[in-house]
Design an enzyme around this catalytic site. Structure first.
Site, PDB file in Angstrom:
ATOM      1  N   LYS A   1       0.856  -1.186   0.000  1.00  0.00           N
ATOM      2  CA  LYS A   1       0.000   0.000   0.000  1.00  0.00           C
ATOM      3  C   LYS A   1       0.897   1.242   0.000  1.00  0.00           C
ATOM      4  CE  LYS A   1      -4.529   0.920   1.903  1.00  0.00           C
ATOM      5  NZ  LYS A   1      -5.616   0.501   2.763  1.00  0.00           N
TER       6      LYS A   1
ATOM      7  N   GLU B   1     -19.990  -6.678   8.854  1.00  0.00           N
ATOM      8  CA  GLU B   1     -21.038  -6.011   9.632  1.00  0.00           C
ATOM      9  C   GLU B   1     -22.062  -7.006  10.173  1.00  0.00           C
ATOM     10  OE1 GLU B   1     -19.892  -4.928   6.705  1.00  0.00           O
ATOM     11  OE2 GLU B   1     -18.969  -3.011   7.239  1.00  0.00           O
TER      12      GLU B   1
ATOM     13  N   ARG C   1     -25.949  -3.400   5.676  1.00  0.00           N
ATOM     14  CA  ARG C   1     -25.557  -4.783   5.427  1.00  0.00           C
ATOM     15  C   ARG C   1     -26.116  -5.759   6.461  1.00  0.00           C
ATOM     16  NH1 ARG C   1     -20.434  -5.574   2.313  1.00  0.00           N
ATOM     17  NH2 ARG C   1     -21.164  -4.586   0.417  1.00  0.00           N
TER      18      ARG C   1
HETATM   19  C1  LIG Z   1     -19.202  -2.805   3.848  1.00  0.00           C
HETATM   20  C2  LIG Z   1     -18.037  -1.888   4.075  1.00  0.00           C
HETATM   21  N1  LIG Z   1     -17.498  -1.795   5.311  1.00  0.00           N
HETATM   22  C3  LIG Z   1     -16.454  -0.974   5.522  1.00  0.00           C
HETATM   23  C4  LIG Z   1     -15.932  -0.239   4.500  1.00  0.00           C
HETATM   24  C5  LIG Z   1     -14.823   0.760   4.772  1.00  0.00           C
HETATM   25  N2  LIG Z   1     -13.608   0.421   4.025  1.00  0.00           N
HETATM   26  C6  LIG Z   1     -13.251   1.028   2.895  1.00  0.00           C
HETATM   27  S1  LIG Z   1     -11.832   0.482   2.270  1.00  0.00           S
HETATM   28  C7  LIG Z   1     -11.645  -0.606   3.540  1.00  0.00           C
HETATM   29  C8  LIG Z   1     -10.442  -1.486   3.584  1.00  0.00           C
HETATM   30  C9  LIG Z   1     -10.338  -2.326   2.373  1.00  0.00           C
HETATM   31  O1  LIG Z   1      -9.175  -3.079   2.475  1.00  0.00           O
HETATM   32  P1  LIG Z   1      -8.667  -3.863   1.214  1.00  0.00           P
HETATM   33  O2  LIG Z   1      -9.800  -4.490   0.523  1.00  0.00           O
HETATM   34  O3  LIG Z   1      -7.581  -4.772   1.648  1.00  0.00           O
HETATM   35  O4  LIG Z   1      -8.111  -2.751   0.258  1.00  0.00           O
HETATM   36  P2  LIG Z   1      -6.794  -1.840   0.440  1.00  0.00           P
HETATM   37  O5  LIG Z   1      -7.291  -0.516   0.916  1.00  0.00           O
HETATM   38  O6  LIG Z   1      -5.893  -2.484   1.428  1.00  0.00           O
HETATM   39  O7  LIG Z   1      -6.200  -1.768  -0.905  1.00  0.00           O
HETATM   40  C10 LIG Z   1     -12.685  -0.513   4.447  1.00  0.00           C
HETATM   41  C11 LIG Z   1     -12.815  -1.273   5.686  1.00  0.00           C
HETATM   42  C12 LIG Z   1     -16.531  -0.359   3.235  1.00  0.00           C
HETATM   43  N3  LIG Z   1     -16.092   0.344   2.179  1.00  0.00           N
HETATM   44  N4  LIG Z   1     -17.557  -1.197   3.049  1.00  0.00           N
END
Ligand SMILES: Cc1ncc(C[n+]2csc(CCOP(=O)(O)OP(=O)(O)O)c2C)c(N)n1
Length: 639
Positions: free
Chosen positions: A288, A378, A406
């Protein structure tokens, strides 16, 4: 070659332009794309680390696949800046997340390259699988369907549901697992450990390399290559009996792990995978914030969405605070929960993957055995909380209002029907701001208000939030309690006031008036207070009641409002259909009152992104909008 060397990115207006490049130029294109993202986000803000981490993947995908004919689905979509820039939105990218500008997430209405609208996580596998099954049904056999999903997003239940289905379909879907060990905060759970194991296992990687060597030699041989690949895979499976592959066991062909920053290698692999039909997964390891020192070496959580920063020094600009003294609601939540937990050992904190965003990280640090980040889950967070409550513990389950959508069934089935006193703290209620419609917390008042055994509360300021939380941890019979509050700063500086119990269903009369009263629910009541002040300067007395509860309603206050005022405005930062204002109208009808009522809140349409105040203004419930309504209503009286 029509693209001239030198500045490559400036000449790329669509993936078709990219295809005119020699493969050898892709490294330079990645470099330019990375710098474009850094230049832009440092000035205009937005998500950052995730897009930098998939620069090579983005370039390789658009180079190899035939988008938009091939369907490319980005999970969550916060990492799709490179995709947007390469698909015709480079020159408008400075409007990203700005009111009236580009959306911060892929959006079907914005571009034919955005195959699926996203924002909430873990949907990409199901969506891509649906597309793949449709293509098959429609005999479009040349179409490819790709889901790019992060290791964080893969912790979400729906991602497993999609893979479970994909594994028994013979659909042409490629899942790309973008594994950077991070969610917004460090990723959590057993899957994360598994991915680390598989990435570092020597036996596995040696065998995997052998398969790739074979694949490299065989991929041009079409069908017979497929048979040989199957044989090799079976060989791997039997050799690795002691270490069976999770994805293979779901019947997904697993390839990887590969270096997600080696664009040339990615191009070779993706070209190979294009020729292998059926559901498959490519595991890419990425970093990242890749390519920007401060983000790579610094705190990945901070660099997830750092705001604007000095790109040379990496210094993140501090926001000029309008009200420097007032803390954010989320911080008040985090500190207050710890304060309460110190005196009540039954309190447990739960967050689905938002420890920093919700400030539950304060409790996770101070009381690690009593605060849980359960991953992007969730539904699980709610039912896990219900389980805790059955044993007499007092869960504070903090979920952003829009993400709570959700877990609706879990709230009804696992909490309300069983009379369990779970506390829900709904952060980011109301307009979320720049994240836009996927993230607006517009519906929770309406979707919770209709549930038996559910109390729906909202504080107008920080000390009210504290008092509601204090009340929430006191013993009560069998009712869930939801406390909703918005993103951002509250209004008062002296919020660490001694706790006071708030009687459930009791509002506050803030101001008496003559003809018109405003009944507000939550933080937007501060706009109403401002309007009352303004009108008072013109000797017009407007009543103002902070109702605190949308359910149960403070009937005493409502009787007073309808008995004394011929004109009533209801005010909420939630949908007008079925929300707080609707509850007031129901009360009025049930009690045969006949006042003139105007409801202010979120209208029955999708409201796009923008600063919160811009959206309040657009929907007519900022202070000016409320004042206009007041003036209109009172002028009607004077006629
Ligand atoms: C249902 C839901 N819960 C929480 C989030 C908040 N959220 C946005 S990005 C993220 C992390 C995603 O991690 P990853 O898929 O590994 O992607 P990265 O940012 O590491 O590339 C979260 C928890 C969301 N977008 N949707």
């Amino acid at each position: 070659m029509l693209i001239t060397p030198g500045k490559l990115l400036a000449q790329i207006n669509s993936p078709a332009d990219m295809k005119k490049l020699d493969q050898a130029q892709l490294v330079q294109l990645c470099d330019e794309l990375r710098h474009f993202i850094i230049d832009n986000v440092s000035v205009y803000g937005g998500h950052f680390g995730a897009s930098l981490g998939v620069v090579e993947l983005t370039v390789a995908l658009h180079y190899v696949f035939n988008t938009p004919h091939d369907q490319l689905v980005w999970d969550v979509g916060h990492q799709a800046y490179g995709h947007k820039i390469l698909t015709g939105r480079r020159d408008s990218f400075h409007t990203n997340r700005v009111y009236g500008g580009l959306s911060g997430f892929p959006k079907r209405a914005e571009s034919e390259y955005d195959a699926f609208g996203v924002g909430h996580s873990s949907t990409s596998v199901s969506a891509a699988l649906g597309m793949a099954v449709a293509s098959k049904y429609l005999h479009q056999n040349d179409k490819q369907h790709i889901a790019v999903i992060g290791d964080g997003a893969m912790t979400g239940g729906i991602a497993f549901e999609g893979m479970n289905h994909a594994g028994v379909s013979d659909s042409n879907v490629l899942i790309i697992l973008n594994d950077n060990c991070m969610s917004i905060d460090p990723n959590v759970g057993a899957l994360k450990d598994y991915l680390t194991d598989i990435t570092t296992s020597r036996t596995y990687n040696k065998l995997k390399d052998e398969v790739w060597n074979l694949l490299g030699k065989l991929s041009n041989f079409g069908k017979s290559a497929q048979e040989i690949v199957s044989k090799v895979e079976n060989g791997i499976k039997s050799t690795l009996l002691s270490q069976s592959n999770f994805f293979e066991s779901l019947n997904l062909r697993y390839f990887g792990p590969v270096d997600g920053h080696d664009v040339n290698h990615l191009v070779t692999i993706l070209n190979d995978l294009k020729n292998i039909n059926g559901p498959k997964i490519l595991h890419c390891v990425t970093v990242k914030g890749k390519g920007y020192g401060p983000a790579e070496q610094g705190n990945a959580t901070t660099w997830h969405a750092p705001g604007t920063f000095d790109k040379i020094t990496g210094e993140i600009h501090k926001k000029v605070q309008e009200k420097p003294q007032a803390p954010k609601y989320q911080d008040v939540f985090g500190h207050t929960l710890v304060e309460l937990a110190k005196t009540n050992d039954k309190i447990i904190g739960i967050t689905p993957a938002m420890p920093s965003g919700s400030s539950l990280n304060i409790m996770m640090k101070e009381m690690p055995d009593r605060a849980f980040d359960v991953g992007i889950a969730e539904q699980h967070a709610v039912t896990f909380s219900a389980g805790l409550a059955t044993q007499g513990l007092i869960p504070f389950c903090n979920i952003y209002s829009s993400f709570m959508q959700r877990a609706y069934d879990q709230v009804i089935h696992d909490v309300c029907i069983q009379n369990l006193p779970v506390n829900f703290c709904l952060d980011r209620a109301g307009f979320a701001g720049a994240d836009g419609p996927t993230h607006h917390g517009a519906y929770d008042i309406a979707y919770f208000r209709c549930l038996p055994n559910m109390i729906v509360a909202s504080p107008m300021n920080e000390s009210e939030l504290r008092n509601l939380m204090f009340t929430a941890q006191l013993p009560r019979e069998g009712q869930a309690l939801s406390i909703r509050y918005p993103r951002g700063q509250g209004v008062i500086s002296s919020w660490r006031t001694p706790f006071e119990e708030i009687k459930i269903g009791k509002g506050r009369k803030l101001r008496a008036g003559d003809e018109l009263v405003i009944l507000s629910f939550g933080h937007v009541g501060n706009y109403a207070a401002e309007v009352c002040e303004r009108m008072a300067k013109h000797n017009i007395r407007i009543g103002h009641f902070d109702m605190r509860f949308a359910k149960p309603l403070d009937e005493e206050l409502l009787h007073e409002a309808f008995a004394q005022y011929g004109k009533v405005i209801t005010l909420e930062d939630g949908c007008l259909q079925g929300g707080f204002g609707s509850a007031v109208l129901e009360f009025m009808a049930d009690n045969n009152y006949q006042s003139e009522v105007r409801r202010l809140g979120i209208p029955d349409r999708i409201v796009e992104h923008g600063e919160q105040f811009e959206l309040h203004r657009e929907c007519g419930f900022d202070a000016d909008g409320i004042e206009r309504t007041v003036v209109e209503m009172l002028e009607l009286v004077s006629k």
